[in-house]
Design a protein around this motif. Structure first.
Motif, short mmCIF file in Angstrom:
data_model
loop_
_atom_site.label_atom_id
_atom_site.label_comp_id
_atom_site.label_asym_id
_atom_site.label_seq_id
_atom_site.Cartn_x
_atom_site.Cartn_y
_atom_site.Cartn_z
N ASP A 156 1.11 -1.25 -0.19
CA ASP A 156 -0.15 0.21 -0.08
C ASP A 156 0.60 1.23 0.08
OD1 ASP A 156 -2.28 -1.60 -0.15
OD2 ASP A 156 -2.83 -0.99 2.13
N THR A 157 1.91 0.77 0.17
CA THR A 157 2.81 2.10 0.37
C THR A 157 4.31 2.30 -0.96
OG1 THR A 157 5.07 0.92 1.62
CG2 THR A 157 2.88 2.39 3.14
N ALA A 158 4.01 1.19 -1.58
CA ALA A 158 4.75 1.24 -2.97
C ALA A 158 4.37 2.77 -3.64
CB ALA A 158 4.36 0.34 -3.40
N THR A 159 5.59 3.01 -4.25
CA THR A 159 5.87 4.19 -4.17
C THR A 159 6.81 4.24 -6.47
OG1 THR A 159 8.27 5.09 -3.85
CG2 THR A 159 6.08 5.75 -2.83
N ARG A 160 6.01 4.92 -7.51
CA ARG A 160 6.78 5.14 -8.82
C ARG A 160 7.68 6.11 -9.72
NH1 ARG A 160 3.60 -0.16 -10.78
NH2 ARG A 160 3.91 1.31 -13.08
N SER A 161 8.33 5.47 -9.88
CA SER A 161 9.29 7.10 -9.90
C SER A 161 10.30 6.58 -11.18
CB SER A 161 10.06 7.34 -9.10
OG SER A 161 11.06 6.58 -9.38
N ARG A 162 9.98 8.08 -12.29
CA ARG A 162 10.38 7.28 -13.86
C ARG A 162 12.12 7.76 -13.14
NH1 ARG A 162 9.78 5.57 -18.49
NH2 ARG A 162 7.70 5.86 -18.09
N VAL A 163 12.57 6.82 -13.57
CA VAL A 163 14.28 6.89 -13.90
C VAL A 163 14.56 7.12 -15.46
CG1 VAL A 163 16.42 5.74 -12.89
CG2 VAL A 163 14.82 5.68 -11.63
N ILE A 164 14.57 6.55 -15.64
CA ILE A 164 14.98 6.55 -17.35
C ILE A 164 13.65 6.70 -18.41
CG2 ILE A 164 16.99 5.66 -17.03
CD1 ILE A 164 16.28 3.01 -18.17
N SER A 165 13.46 6.69 -19.91
CA SER A 165 12.53 6.68 -20.11
C SER A 165 12.82 5.48 -20.90
CB SER A 165 12.78 8.02 -21.63
OG SER A 165 13.99 6.99 -22.46
N LYS A 166 11.07 5.54 -20.91
CA LYS A 166 10.37 4.04 -21.61
C LYS A 166 11.15 3.30 -22.56
CE LYS A 166 6.78 0.97 -23.08
NZ LYS A 166 5.43 0.82 -23.27
N LYS A 167 11.54 4.83 -24.07
CA LYS A 167 12.71 4.25 -25.14
C LYS A 167 14.20 3.67 -24.24
CE LYS A 167 14.31 6.57 -29.65
NZ LYS A 167 14.13 7.97 -30.90
N ALA A 168 14.76 4.75 -23.74
CA ALA A 168 15.72 3.73 -23.21
C ALA A 168 15.89 2.56 -22.49
CB ALA A 168 16.53 5.36 -22.10
N ALA A 169 15.04 2.36 -21.44
CA ALA A 169 14.83 0.86 -21.15
C ALA A 169 14.02 -0.27 -22.43
CB ALA A 169 13.44 1.21 -20.04
N THR A 170 13.61 0.04 -23.23
CA THR A 170 13.82 -0.67 -24.37
C THR A 170 14.87 -1.03 -25.16
OG1 THR A 170 11.78 0.39 -24.42
CG2 THR A 170 12.16 -0.95 -26.58
N ALA A 171 15.60 0.37 -25.00
CA ALA A 171 16.96 -0.60 -26.02
C ALA A 171 17.58 -0.44 -24.81
CB ALA A 171 17.77 1.38 -26.51
N THR A 172 18.06 -0.44 -23.66
CA THR A 172 18.66 -1.68 -23.02
C THR A 172 18.72 -2.45 -23.06
OG1 THR A 172 19.46 0.87 -21.53
CG2 THR A 172 19.65 -1.62 -20.36
N ALA A 173 17.15 -2.81 -22.82
CA ALA A 173 16.83 -4.58 -22.70
C ALA A 173 17.00 -4.97 -24.15
CB ALA A 173 15.12 -4.62 -22.70
N LYS A 174 16.96 -4.76 -24.97
CA LYS A 174 17.28 -5.22 -26.40
C LYS A 174 18.52 -6.35 -26.53
CE LYS A 174 13.99 -5.71 -29.65
NZ LYS A 174 13.62 -6.49 -29.57
#
Length: 573
Positions: A448-466
């Protein structure tokens, strides 16, 4: 006549004393004297509260309470036969003879109630009482006294902790004691000393116990069991000092398994090595090695300072300030893309790419990934790790931090950081308690106390995953053993020197962190094994461990292969 009058005066004086005493007893303070009279044959008995269960995510007990008995004595009835009774109790219950003897004789003068033994299994206690009665002894009786039980023994023991006779001594048991403990009740009884029979006092003096409340975790008990089994086999196989593994739900950050080895049986903590009683995954720190390169590369891409196909000339060694930086494999001048630097796990290439960052820029990103700070999921003794402030970081330190040395992390920190890439660049704070609960330090934790924060862009995350997909590529990567048949896997190896007492001791920590399916991540798994005594690194040692765990969790939760195509990024140019 004078004598007669003197006699009447004396009688009058005596009668006046009796009258005054009668007035005091019946009119001035009747309750206190009634209480004193009752106390002559009374004893106070604690009615223990039943401790709240600790449950897994499906409501399966990880810790619960089973029926037990406390053995109590009335010393006014047992003192004369104390040596014989103590011998029977000592032999039957495996308790200290002299402690039992002291209780049977009475630790306080006039005592009518003494604890002899606590948390005794019901059947054993009943059989022992029957043996005493058959031998003709009276004055020993039984009261309810729930026993803490850990049905699965070692499963999640590193998280659950354990209980002493009357207090929690570690783990969740201690951290969430206020919620779990409840409030003991009390009953006052009057004893017929001649027969040892207890009868309630006329005034009702029974105060019922308030049982503790359950604590629900995010742990999947069966998955936890499997991860512990695989981890234990691997640590033994590689003759390592210890190991840890984490399984996270990529989207929610919920911890499905958090395993340590060596561990212990929570039912028998006294038989364990003291070093095994906590969670090394949370309390111990280590240098993460090359898994950290994923964070460096994704940060560079996010900042617009690098891209997967970027070309680098990577020499066989790189002279930098105070030392020469080398790679784990010997090579001359080679030409690698950024994807190739990740696939081949090149320290030199990573340092060259990270030259685009200042120390402050690199550290800023790493802090956003959660390094250098506690996850605060509710595990006692968690270490924050160590990350030098960017303003104080030298260029030499920055070079080493870029490829995973000269900083320290705990296992959950690193798992959550890798999970950020898996989760499209959004860091969801990890959790291990379902809902919310308050720790003994007054901190509210849980999903219930979990937080969400953007660290890198989705584009950067997708490129890194590749790029991470290339790590398990049988032709281009260093960890083909981390593949899970039928699924796209993204991952990264890590091999780092271990720091012991402030110096590198020659051993290593090897690790693998990754997620699957790579193109639609559902789970993130991170494994680290410390000080293996066989040749190998993160790819050959922890890669296969990752594959076994990931394969199991994908199957357990019915995640179908996506049918996606493997990354076609070039590693050389």
């Amino acid at each position: 006549m004078l004598r007669l009058r003197a006699g009447f005066v004396l009688i009058a004086i005596v009668l006046s004393f009796f009258g005054a005493r009668l007035v005091q007893l019946q009119g001035v303070d009747p309750r206190s004297y009634a209480a004193m009279a009752a106390a002559e044959g009374s004893a106070r008995v604690t009615l223990p509260a039943e401790r709240g269960d600790i449950l897994d995510r499906n409501g399966v007990p990880l810790a619960d309470s089973i029926k037990g008995k406390m053995v109590v004595a009335d010393p006014t009835l047992t003192a004369d036969d104390a040596p014989e009774i103590a011998r029977i109790l000592s032999d039957s219950l495996s308790i200290d003879y002299f402690k039992a003897l002291g209780a049977l004789k009475g630790r306080k003068e006039g005592s009518k109630f003494e604890y002899v033994a606590r948390r005794v299994p019901s059947t054993l206690a009943s059989d022992t009482l029957a043996e005493l009665e058959n031998a003709g002894f009276t004055g020993v009786s039984l009261e309810d006294d729930p026993i803490r039980d850990y049905p699965a023994g070692e499963v999640a023991a590193n998280l659950l902790g354990y209980m002493g006779t009357d207090e929690p001594l570690g783990g969740f048991e201690r951290t969430f004691d206020k919620q779990l403990a409840g409030v003991d009740g009390e009953a006052t009884w009057q004893s017929n000393s001649s027969k040892g029979v207890r009868i309630p006092l006329r005034d009702s003096t029974v105060k019922a116990a308030q049982n503790g409340k359950p604590l629900t975790t995010t742990i999947d008990r069966d998955l936890q069991w499997f991860v512990q089994k695989v981890l234990a086999q691997s640590v033994e196989q590689y003759q390592a000092a210890s190991g840890a593994a984490v399984v996270l739900d990529t989207r929610t950050g919920e911890t499905l398994a958090l395993a340590d080895y060596p561990t212990f049986d929570a039912n028998e903590p006294g038989e364990a090595n003291e070093d095994d009683l906590g969670s090394r995954a949370m309390n111990d720190t280590y240098e993460p090695g090359s898994v950290e390169k994923v964070l460096t590369a994704s940060s560079l891409i996010d900042a617009g300072k690098a891209f997967p196909r970027q070309k680098f000339k990577v020499p066989g060694s790189l002279a930098r300030q105070d030392r020469v930086i080398g790679d784990w494999f010997d090579h001359g001048d080679i030409r690698l893309t950024l994807a190739g630097i990740i696939a081949k796990s090149s320290n030199i290439g990573t340092v060259l790419a990270a030259d685009a960052f200042s120390p402050v820029q690199l550290v800023t990103y790493l802090k956003q990934f959660g390094l250098g700070q506690r996850t605060n999921i509710g595990v006692r003794g968690e270490s924050p790790g160590l990350l030098t402030a960017g303003e104080a970081m030298t260029s030499q330190t920055k070079d080493r931090v870029a490829f995973g040395q000269s900083l320290s992390v705990n296992v959950m920190q690193m798992a959550a950081a890798v999970n950020t890439v898996a989760n499209g660049g959004i860091r969801v704070s990890p959790s291990i308690i379902s809902g919310s609960a308050v720790t003994d330090d007054g901190v509210t934790v849980g999903t219930d106390t979990a937080t969400r924060s953007r660290v890198i862009s989705k584009k950067a995350a997708t490129a890194t995953a590749k790029m991470m997909e290339k790590v398990v590529d049988p032709e281009d990567g260093v960890a083909p053993g981390a593949q899970v048949p039928g699924y796209l896997v993204a991952g990264k190896t890590g091999t780092a020197q271990r720091v012991v007492d402030g110096v590198y001791d020659g051993s290593t920590s090897v690790s693998f962190g990754g997620f699957a399916p790579a193109d639609d991540p559902r789970f993130t798994v991170y494994v680290v094994i410390h000080a293996p005594k066989v040749e190998g690194g993160g790819g050959s040692i922890t890669g296969p461990v990752f594959a076994r765990i990931m394969g199991y969790v994908l199957g357990r939760y019915g995640v179908a292969p996506t049918g996606g195509k493997p990354s076609r990024l070039p590693v050389e140019w």
